[in-house]
Design an enzyme around this catalytic site. Structure first.
Site, PDB file in Angstrom:
ATOM      1  N   ASN A 174       1.024  -1.308   0.374  1.00 53.82           N
ATOM      2  CA  ASN A 174      -0.164  -0.428  -0.400  1.00 53.82           C
ATOM      3  C   ASN A 174       1.083   1.411  -0.041  1.00 53.82           C
ATOM      4  O   ASN A 174       1.548   1.912   0.686  1.00 53.82           O
ATOM      5  CB  ASN A 174      -0.924   0.173   1.383  1.00 53.82           C
ATOM      6  CG  ASN A 174      -1.904   1.288   1.129  1.00 53.82           C
ATOM      7  OD1 ASN A 174      -1.436   2.160   0.715  1.00 53.82           O
ATOM      8  ND2 ASN A 174      -2.699   1.300   2.236  1.00 53.82           N
ATOM      9  N   ARG A 217       5.724   1.188   2.308  1.00 56.93           N
ATOM     10  CA  ARG A 217       6.872   1.715   0.922  1.00 56.93           C
ATOM     11  C   ARG A 217       8.196   1.566   2.278  1.00 56.93           C
ATOM     12  O   ARG A 217       9.273   1.040   1.227  1.00 56.93           O
ATOM     13  CB  ARG A 217       6.734   3.121   1.281  1.00 56.93           C
ATOM     14  CG  ARG A 217       5.730   3.805   0.587  1.00 56.93           C
ATOM     15  CD  ARG A 217       5.979   5.093   0.316  1.00 56.93           C
ATOM     16  NE  ARG A 217       6.020   6.392   1.627  1.00 56.93           N
ATOM     17  CZ  ARG A 217       4.923   6.872   2.437  1.00 56.93           C
ATOM     18  NH1 ARG A 217       3.567   6.942   2.158  1.00 56.93           N
ATOM     19  NH2 ARG A 217       5.803   7.077   3.538  1.00 56.93           N
ATOM     20  N   LYS A 248       0.770   4.235  -0.020  1.00 60.22           N
ATOM     21  CA  LYS A 248       0.413   5.444   1.615  1.00 60.22           C
ATOM     22  C   LYS A 248       0.938   4.785   2.520  1.00 60.22           C
ATOM     23  O   LYS A 248       0.598   5.682   3.550  1.00 60.22           O
ATOM     24  CB  LYS A 248      -1.555   5.061   1.584  1.00 60.22           C
ATOM     25  CG  LYS A 248      -1.765   5.778  -0.030  1.00 60.22           C
ATOM     26  CD  LYS A 248      -3.275   6.159   0.231  1.00 60.22           C
ATOM     27  CE  LYS A 248      -4.128   7.032  -1.007  1.00 60.22           C
ATOM     28  NZ  LYS A 248      -5.443   7.275  -0.219  1.00 60.22           N
ATOM     29  N   CYS A 249       0.903   3.946   2.895  1.00 56.67           N
ATOM     30  CA  CYS A 249       1.425   3.458   3.693  1.00 56.67           C
ATOM     31  C   CYS A 249       3.625   3.363   4.310  1.00 56.67           C
ATOM     32  O   CYS A 249       4.103   2.732   3.645  1.00 56.67           O
ATOM     33  CB  CYS A 249       1.075   1.991   4.361  1.00 56.67           C
ATOM     34  SG  CYS A 249       1.931   1.085   5.728  1.00 56.67           S
ATOM     35  N   SER A 250       3.872   3.982   4.924  1.00 57.73           N
ATOM     36  CA  SER A 250       5.230   4.093   5.229  1.00 57.73           C
ATOM     37  C   SER A 250       6.042   2.892   5.417  1.00 57.73           C
ATOM     38  O   SER A 250       7.069   2.817   4.821  1.00 57.73           O
ATOM     39  CB  SER A 250       5.643   5.390   6.791  1.00 57.73           C
ATOM     40  OG  SER A 250       5.024   4.476   8.138  1.00 57.73           O
TER      41      SER A 250
END
Length: 113
Positions: A7, A14, A9-11
């Site tokens: 995802n 990433r 948007k998820c740190s």
């Protein structure tokens, strides 16, 4: 090839992807929020992860608290909740052949390499 259920948007997600790329690994990225997983795909992931359905759920998500918290749910009902609300799936998940790990923290990725 290594697969990451990601995802963007998820740190943490990433970070997991960066770890794989830094290690020079070729990675197939599955953006499971854009392309939700089927019931059978989640069931297969659970088998490779060797965990129960509830262990893959982000129980602090608002949608979990609103719709499911405190209810007695079967494994199949929990899987269906993840099909219906993919944001409930813990991330990132890294799969390498018959090994998989929820890569929180990202160092756990080394367990499947």
């Amino acid at each position: 090839m290594i697969k990451i259920f990601h995802n963007p948007k998820c740190s943490k997600s990433r970070e997991g992807l960066c770890t794989l790329q830094d290690l020079g690994k070729e990675v197939e990225i599955v953006q499971y929020i854009k392309n939700p997983l089927s019931f059978n795909e989640i069931k297969a992931l659970l088998k490779v992860l060797k965990i129960d359905a509830i262990d893959l759920v982000r129980t602090k998500e608002a949608v979990w608290k609103e719709h499911f918290k405190g209810k007695e749910l079967t494994s199949d009902a929990i899987i269906q909740a993840m099909v219906d609300f993919p944001q409930l799936i813990e991330r990132p998940i890294v799969v390498n052949g018959n090994k998989a790990v929820i890569a929180r923290p990202a160092e756990k990725i080394k367990e499947v390499l």
